[in-house]
Design an enzyme around this catalytic site. Sequence first.
Site, PDB file in Angstrom:
ATOM      1  N   TYR A 207       0.827  -1.203   0.000  1.00  0.00           N
ATOM      2  CA  TYR A 207       0.000   0.000   0.000  1.00  0.00           C
ATOM      3  C   TYR A 207       0.864   1.258   0.000  1.00  0.00           C
ATOM      4  O   TYR A 207       0.638   2.182  -0.796  1.00  0.00           O
ATOM      5  CB  TYR A 207      -0.926   0.005   1.217  1.00  0.00           C
ATOM      6  CG  TYR A 207      -1.709   1.289   1.369  1.00  0.00           C
ATOM      7  CD1 TYR A 207      -2.748   1.589   0.489  1.00  0.00           C
ATOM      8  CD2 TYR A 207      -1.410   2.213   2.371  1.00  0.00           C
ATOM      9  CE1 TYR A 207      -3.468   2.772   0.610  1.00  0.00           C
ATOM     10  CE2 TYR A 207      -2.123   3.389   2.505  1.00  0.00           C
ATOM     11  CZ  TYR A 207      -3.147   3.669   1.616  1.00  0.00           C
ATOM     12  OH  TYR A 207      -3.849   4.848   1.723  1.00  0.00           O
ATOM     13  N   LYS A 211       1.341   4.308  -3.013  1.00  0.00           N
ATOM     14  CA  LYS A 211       1.083   5.726  -2.778  1.00  0.00           C
ATOM     15  C   LYS A 211       2.304   6.581  -3.121  1.00  0.00           C
ATOM     16  O   LYS A 211       2.165   7.717  -3.597  1.00  0.00           O
ATOM     17  CB  LYS A 211       0.645   5.949  -1.328  1.00  0.00           C
ATOM     18  CG  LYS A 211      -0.754   5.415  -1.048  1.00  0.00           C
ATOM     19  CD  LYS A 211      -1.772   6.099  -1.947  1.00  0.00           C
ATOM     20  CE  LYS A 211      -3.156   5.560  -1.829  1.00  0.00           C
ATOM     21  NZ  LYS A 211      -4.141   6.247  -2.706  1.00  0.00           N
ATOM     22  N   THR A 244     -13.653   6.173   6.535  1.00  0.00           N
ATOM     23  CA  THR A 244     -14.240   5.534   5.363  1.00  0.00           C
ATOM     24  C   THR A 244     -14.009   4.025   5.433  1.00  0.00           C
ATOM     25  O   THR A 244     -13.279   3.519   6.287  1.00  0.00           O
ATOM     26  CB  THR A 244     -13.616   6.054   4.049  1.00  0.00           C
ATOM     27  OG1 THR A 244     -12.267   5.563   3.938  1.00  0.00           O
ATOM     28  CG2 THR A 244     -13.608   7.577   4.000  1.00  0.00           C
TER      29      THR A 244
END
Length: 326
Positions: A207, A211, A244
Amino acid sequence: MLSAVRSQLLPVIRLYLLGLRLVLVQLFSRPFRLPVMPRQDGKVAIVTGGGRGIGYEVVRHMARLGAHVIIGGRDEQEGLEAIRRICEEDKEAKVEFMKLDLASVQSVRQFVRSFKERDLPLNILVNNAGVMLVPEGRTDDGFEQHFGVNYLGHFLLTWLLLDTLKDSGKCGYFSRVVNVSSSAHCVGEIRLNDLNSCQCYSAHAAYCHSKLAQLLFSSYLHQELQRGGSPLSSCAVDPGMVDTALYRHLWTPLSLAQSVIARLLFRTPAEGAASVLHAALSPDLEGECGGGYWANGRREMTTPPTFDPQLQLSLWETSLRLLGLD
């Protein structure tokens, strides 16, 4: 054996320590409040992952300002439900859904073909969709999921839409590419010989790597556009730690407490969307001012690898080769 264990644990420790620091920073600082933005009548925007979370709030606000917004996403039911809610608030809203699976090169190409057949302008592209800490897996084209969805899918989408974005911009009203990134890039690395994390897989590391790749792409693209004199800018935005569904794959003990922690310490999707909307719409970020990396409404410095011109170029050329682009 010890080396493998270290390779697995270090990214986890680094990411959670970074997360703890960011939670504390957010706890003692006010979230960025979006100033009143100008009307966007006549402008067309594409927002990936616009059916929920930050993406939904970005779509909702842009539509309220008069923009024609296209939600690009995998889940049609989710996208149509988002449109229904937005149109209930504003009967004049111009919002629609188009199928887009960033884990499939074919789907990205089909999305772009369908969009271009309509001969619409494109003034704003918000690369927002993403996955985080998902179990090891591959996209339809064999790429590691974080790298394939967060980075390569958006790289291809942007590349295929560049001509339309350039044609839609003009002096004083540049088109904009906004890449929704993360402070997780600070602990990411770019291993050009192992972009698919085959040697040692860690969801946390993958991850962070994806990014960082986003930032390198965003920076290199902006420089290329400036050199070519194109009326188009590219920037990256960190929306902060936002409540989220992206965090549903956290380490299990944290996952169980995440909903409580998120409500208390994380930003709301609307607060996270404020920095994204600022980068996409603010007149203060017109032209060359639109590049860089933004967090909480301010331009921020990033890690040294982000500014490495050779790394930027190598990743760019490698991405073109992986996607079969000329």
